[in-house]
Design an enzyme around this catalytic site. Structure first.
Site, PDB file in Angstrom:
ATOM      1  N   LYS A  70       0.807  -1.228   0.000  1.00  0.00           N
ATOM      2  CA  LYS A  70       0.000   0.000   0.000  1.00  0.00           C
ATOM      3  C   LYS A  70       0.843   1.282   0.000  1.00  0.00           C
ATOM      4  CE  LYS A  70      -4.105  -1.923   2.201  1.00  0.00           C
ATOM      5  NZ  LYS A  70      -5.163  -1.734   3.192  1.00  0.00           N
ATOM      6  N   ASP A 106      -9.904   2.834   2.357  1.00  0.00           N
ATOM      7  CA  ASP A 106     -10.013   2.155   3.661  1.00  0.00           C
ATOM      8  C   ASP A 106     -10.506   3.142   4.718  1.00  0.00           C
ATOM      9  OD1 ASP A 106      -9.008  -0.345   2.851  1.00  0.00           O
ATOM     10  OD2 ASP A 106      -6.940   0.339   3.082  1.00  0.00           O
TER      11      ASP A 106
END
Ligand code: ATR
Length: 285
Positions: A70, A106
């Protein structure tokens, strides 16, 4: 059906074998009649650069990125959304005519799910259980989302101070960040989020918290999603606390990614969201 007009979507990560993302996105493509197919790509530790080059050549509709890439993926993108930049993590890539832009869904996904239970989340006191990587992302999202007071409890107390130190940069004036060192203090919070792996299969009889330590009506949220009803969530629900399941957050970040990639109506997303939660619950009782 997959045909010559189908666009490729996918997940880059390692490992990806247990990922629920292909199920979520392919269910949505089916339900909304979108011409997409979503695959999970296991990318070896030294192969991210090649994977990105290969995928760029294949011109996918969009991609997701998961652990451990990420942050590393950010170096290969053409631009990055400010929220993703601030969190230091990208989990969604939009391909706009060859321009790859990174987003983080997220954080916003978590906030959207929590705000359904606590519409005035900004004014609430939030307790985080755990001080690992998952806690870091969740605390960052809450602080950027405007939460005023955040407490962190962890089994190993010495891990709390370094996390607080990193988070200070995101906590603007007026916000309070504190180490919680005694369960007696748990009663001071309106929302508790378990970011540890405690209670996850196969150790389903474990729980990170005695719910009798919580204030009446406090919302209890667990990032563990296997089982759907962790011991923590079962005990919380039995004691009358509203609960948020781990799968709800996972589904929400996926639906937000989908909003970046395709024109999907809120009504269609609502219908798919309910269907996914029901399907997951019946498969993971
Ligand atoms: P992640 O990136 O998934 O957050 P991590 O960085 O290894 O993984 O962090 C795991 C978190 O779960 C930590 O807060 C850990 O507590 P410690 O710092 O004390 O290790 C917590 N954790 C894991 N197993 C635990 C257990 N049995 N009881 C309490 N906390 C536990």
């Amino acid at each position: 059906m997959i045909d010559s007009t189908t666009r490729l979507y996918g997940l880059i990560g390692n490992p990806v074998a247990g990922s629920r993302s292909p199920w979520i996105h392919n269910t949505l493509f089916d339900a909304c009649g979108l011409p997409g197919a979503y695959l999970a790509f296991h990318v070896a530790p030294d192969a991210l650069k090649d994977a990105v080059a290969g995928l760029r050549a294949l011109n996918p509709g969009g991609l997701n990125v998961t652990i451990p890439y990420k942050t590393e993926i950010m170096a290969y993108l053409d631009s990055i959304d400010p929220m993703a930049e601030a969190l230091g993590a990208v989990n969604t890539i939009v391909n706009q005519d060859g321009h790859w832009r990174g987003y983080n869904t997220d954080g916003p996904g978590l906030l959207a799910v929590l705000k359904r239970k606590l519409p005035d989340l900004e004014n609430r006191q939030v307790l985080i259980l755990g001080a690992g990587g998952a806690a870091r992302g969740i605390c960052g999202a809450l602080l950027l989302g405007g939460v005023q007071r955040l407490g962190i409890w962890n089994r190993t107390e010495s891990r709390i101070a370094p996390l607080l130190c990193d988070l200070e940069a995101l906590a603007h004036t007026g916000k309070s960040l504190e180490a919680v060192t005694s369960p007696e203090a748990f009663k001071g919070y309106d929302l508790v989020i378990n970011t540890t792996s405690v209670g996850m299969e196969p150790d389903t009889d474990e729980t990170p918290l005695d719910v009798s330590m919580l204030r009446a009506g406090a919302v209890v949220c667990d990032i563990v999603y296997k089982p759907h009803w962790t011991r923590l969530l079962q005990e919380a629900a039995s004691a009358g606390h509203p609960v948020v399941h781990g799968i709800e957050m996972l589904i929400e970040q996926a639906l937000l990614a989908e909003k970046h990639w395709n024109l999907v109506s809120e009504e269609a997303l609502d219908a798919v969201r309910s269907r996914l939660v029901e399907e997951f619950e019946s498969d993971h009782k």
